[in-house]
Enzyme design. Structure first.
Site, PDB file in Angstrom:
ATOM      1  N   GLU A 175     -11.008  13.216  44.284  1.00  0.00           N
ATOM      2  CA  GLU A 175     -12.065  14.227  44.350  1.00  0.00           C
ATOM      3  C   GLU A 175     -13.415  13.550  44.151  1.00  0.00           C
ATOM      4  O   GLU A 175     -13.552  12.650  43.331  1.00  0.00           O
ATOM      5  CB  GLU A 175     -11.897  15.238  43.200  1.00  0.00           C
ATOM      6  CG  GLU A 175     -10.527  15.829  43.058  1.00  0.00           C
ATOM      7  CD  GLU A 175     -10.360  17.101  43.848  1.00  0.00           C
ATOM      8  OE1 GLU A 175     -11.392  17.704  44.209  1.00  0.00           O
ATOM      9  OE2 GLU A 175      -9.220  17.496  44.092  1.00  0.00           O
ATOM     10  N   MET A 191     -16.044  16.973  48.709  1.00  0.00           N
ATOM     11  CA  MET A 191     -15.362  18.054  48.033  1.00  0.00           C
ATOM     12  C   MET A 191     -13.849  17.913  48.213  1.00  0.00           C
ATOM     13  O   MET A 191     -13.396  17.191  49.093  1.00  0.00           O
ATOM     14  CB  MET A 191     -15.828  19.404  48.587  1.00  0.00           C
ATOM     15  CG  MET A 191     -17.288  19.685  48.336  1.00  0.00           C
ATOM     16  SD  MET A 191     -17.661  19.853  46.577  1.00  0.00           S
ATOM     17  CE  MET A 191     -19.432  20.030  46.623  1.00  0.00           C
ATOM     18  N   CYS A 192     -13.075  18.585  47.397  1.00  0.00           N
ATOM     19  CA  CYS A 192     -11.613  18.600  47.501  1.00  0.00           C
ATOM     20  C   CYS A 192     -11.079  19.453  46.358  1.00  0.00           C
ATOM     21  O   CYS A 192     -11.798  19.763  45.409  1.00  0.00           O
ATOM     22  CB  CYS A 192     -10.987  17.209  47.391  1.00  0.00           C
ATOM     23  SG  CYS A 192     -11.280  16.122  48.816  1.00  0.00           S
ATOM     24  N   ASP A 193      -9.808  19.825  46.462  1.00  0.00           N
ATOM     25  CA  ASP A 193      -9.119  20.495  45.371  1.00  0.00           C
ATOM     26  C   ASP A 193      -7.700  19.946  45.293  1.00  0.00           C
ATOM     27  O   ASP A 193      -7.025  19.806  46.323  1.00  0.00           O
ATOM     28  CB  ASP A 193      -9.074  22.008  45.592  1.00  0.00           C
ATOM     29  CG  ASP A 193     -10.443  22.648  45.467  1.00  0.00           C
ATOM     30  OD1 ASP A 193     -10.913  22.790  44.330  1.00  0.00           O
ATOM     31  OD2 ASP A 193     -11.044  22.973  46.511  1.00  0.00           O
ATOM     32  N   ASN A 237     -14.229  19.264  41.974  1.00  0.00           N
ATOM     33  CA  ASN A 237     -15.357  18.334  42.057  1.00  0.00           C
ATOM     34  C   ASN A 237     -16.226  18.363  40.811  1.00  0.00           C
ATOM     35  O   ASN A 237     -17.440  18.596  40.870  1.00  0.00           O
ATOM     36  CB  ASN A 237     -16.189  18.650  43.294  1.00  0.00           C
ATOM     37  CG  ASN A 237     -15.346  18.600  44.554  1.00  0.00           C
ATOM     38  OD1 ASN A 237     -15.116  19.619  45.161  1.00  0.00           O
ATOM     39  ND2 ASN A 237     -14.877  17.421  44.908  1.00  0.00           N
TER      40      ASN A 237
END
Length: 340
Positions: free
Chosen positions: A87, A1-3, A181
Site C-alpha cells: 500500500e 492507493m490500495c486495500d 493507505n
C-alpha cells in the site's frame, strides 16, 4: 492507493487463510499476470532502479500481478503459500528527497521469491530495506515516490509491515487485519503519520469497510470478493476505485492459503465491478492469461455473463496440470462472445 485484508484460519468458514488485495494504479496502466519460476538465486538481480545481491539460495515459484514497466509486483502468491501486497503510505519523511532505490513493489517480489513463510518473507523484506533503502517513483513518466506498508500472510500467520525510508515497524496479526493507505501500527502511526494526509476522507471509509467485512465471522470467500467490488468511500476514492484520469482499481487477488494443499489464487485484471476472478492453482502450469487490455474493455452491463462464468469456474476448478490453461481458455471464449 490500495486495500488489503486477511483472515486467518480461526476466522474463516473453511479453516484456511484468506488474503485479498485491490491494486489501485493509473487507470490506463496494464498489469501482467506472470509465473516466476523457482531458480537458483546466485547472480545479482536488477530490480526497478537498483541491483540487489543474490541470496545464494533457491527462490520460490510465485504467481504475480506486475505493472508492465516495473520489475516489482503489486501482489502475488508463492508455492509455499505466502501472499503479499503493498500500500502507498506517506509519513513525516518526504519521499521526494530519496535517491532511487527499492520501491514497495520490488520488496513484494523479493518477499515472495525468497520467503517460505510470512515471517521469513518479513525478514527478507526488512533486511533489504535496511541495506538498500527505498526511493524512486512508483509511476512511469511521473515523479510520484512514496513509502509502502505491506500485508504478508501464510497458512498459519500474518504480519503488517510499515515503513518510512529505511525505518520500519512490524506487527503480528491475530485473527484478522485490514490495511489501507495510512499507518495503522499504533506506535508507528503516532510517530510517523503525516499530519496533512487526508486519511479521514480518502482512506478511513475504505479501511472501515474492510474491517466491517472481517468482523462478520466466519469470513467467507464470496463476502471478500463482494467487498473488493464495492463502492464504499468518497468521490470515487472507493474500495473498487474510480477516479477518472487519476486512480482506479486495475487488478485484484483473493488467495486461499490452506495448510497442506496447494494455494489457490483468484486473479482479476481490470475493474473488479466489471471483471471476473479466475481461480488458478499456484505451482501448476499457469497457461496463457488473458491480457489486461481485454478486461479493461468490460463494462457493468456484462456483469450477468461474467457472474455466470465466475460461478462455473469456481465450481469446476481442480488441482491438476490442465486446469489453469482451461480456465483462461474459458475466459477467452466468454470475452470473445461479449466483444471484448
Amino acid at each position: 492507493m490500495c486495500d488489503c485484508l486477511v483472515a486467518l484460519p480461526r476466522a474463516t468458514a473453511e479453516g484456511r487463510t484468506i488474503f485479498a488485495k485491490n491494486s489501485d494504479r493509473p487507470p490506463d496502466e496494464p498489469q501482467r499476470i506472470e509465473w516466476l519460476p523457482p531458480s537458483r538465486d546466485d547472480v545479482p538481480v536488477r530490480a526497478t532502479y537498483v541491483t540487489v545481491a543474490p541470496s545464494g539460495a533457491d527462490t520460490v515459484g510465485a504467481v504475480v500481478s506486475r505493472p508492465w514497466w516495473l520489475w516489482g509486483v503489486e501482489h502475488g502468491v508463492n508455492e509455499a503459500g505466502v501472499a503479499i501486497g503493498n500500500e502507498t503510505i506517506y509519513t513525516r519523511l518526504d519521499p521526494r528527497g530519496a535517491s532511487p532505490a527499492l520501491v514497495g513493489m520490488d520488496l513484494v517480489r523479493f518477499g515472495l521469491q525468497r520467503g517460505t513463510t510470512a515471517h521469513a518473507a518479513l525478514e527478507v523484506m526488512t533486511g533489504l530495506l535496511e541495506r538498500y533503502g527505498q526511493g524512486g517513483s512508483g509511476h512511469v513518466n511521473a515523479e510520484r515516490p512514496y513509502w509502502s506498508s505491506f500485508l504478508i500472510a501464510d497458512p498459519s500467520e500474518a504480519w503488517v509491515l510499515e515503513t518510512s525510508g529505511r525505518t520500519w515497524a512490524a506487527e503480528w496479526v491475530g485473527d484478522t487485519r485490514a490495511i489501507s493507505n495510512r499507518t495503522t501500527i499504533p506506535a508507528f502511526d503516532a510517530e510517523h503519520r503525516h499530519p496533512k494526509q487526508p486519511v479521514a476522507t480518502l482512506v478511513d471509509p475504505r479501511l472501515d469497510a474492510s474491517r466491517a467485512v472481517l468482523a462478520v465471522e466466519p469470513v467467507e470467500l464470496d463476502a471478500v470478493k463482494a467487498h473488493l467490488r464495492s463502492h464504499v468511500g468518497n468521490d470515487g476514492w472507493t474500495v473498487c476505485m474510480h477516479v477518472p484520469g487519476v486512480e482506479a482499481t486495475t487488478a485484484s487477488v483473493v488467495a486461499e492459503l490452506p495448510s497442506g494443499p496447494r494455494p489457490r489464487a483468484h486473479l482479476l485484471l481490470g475493474s473488479p465491478c466489471a471483471s471476473v476472478f479466475v481461480p488458478v492453482f499456484v505451482g501448476r502450469p499457469l497457461g496463457a492469461p488473458v491480457e489486461w487490455e481485454r478486461f479493461a474493455t468490460l463494462r457493468p452491463e456484462h456483469r450477468d455473463s461474467l457472474d455466470e462464468l465466475e460461478r462455473s469456474l469456481l465450481a469446476d476448478a481442480r488441482d491438476d496440470d490442465e486446469w489453469n490453461a482451461e480456465a483462461w481458455h474459458r475466459v477467452e471464449e466468454c470475452l470473445g462472445s461479449l466483444g471484448a
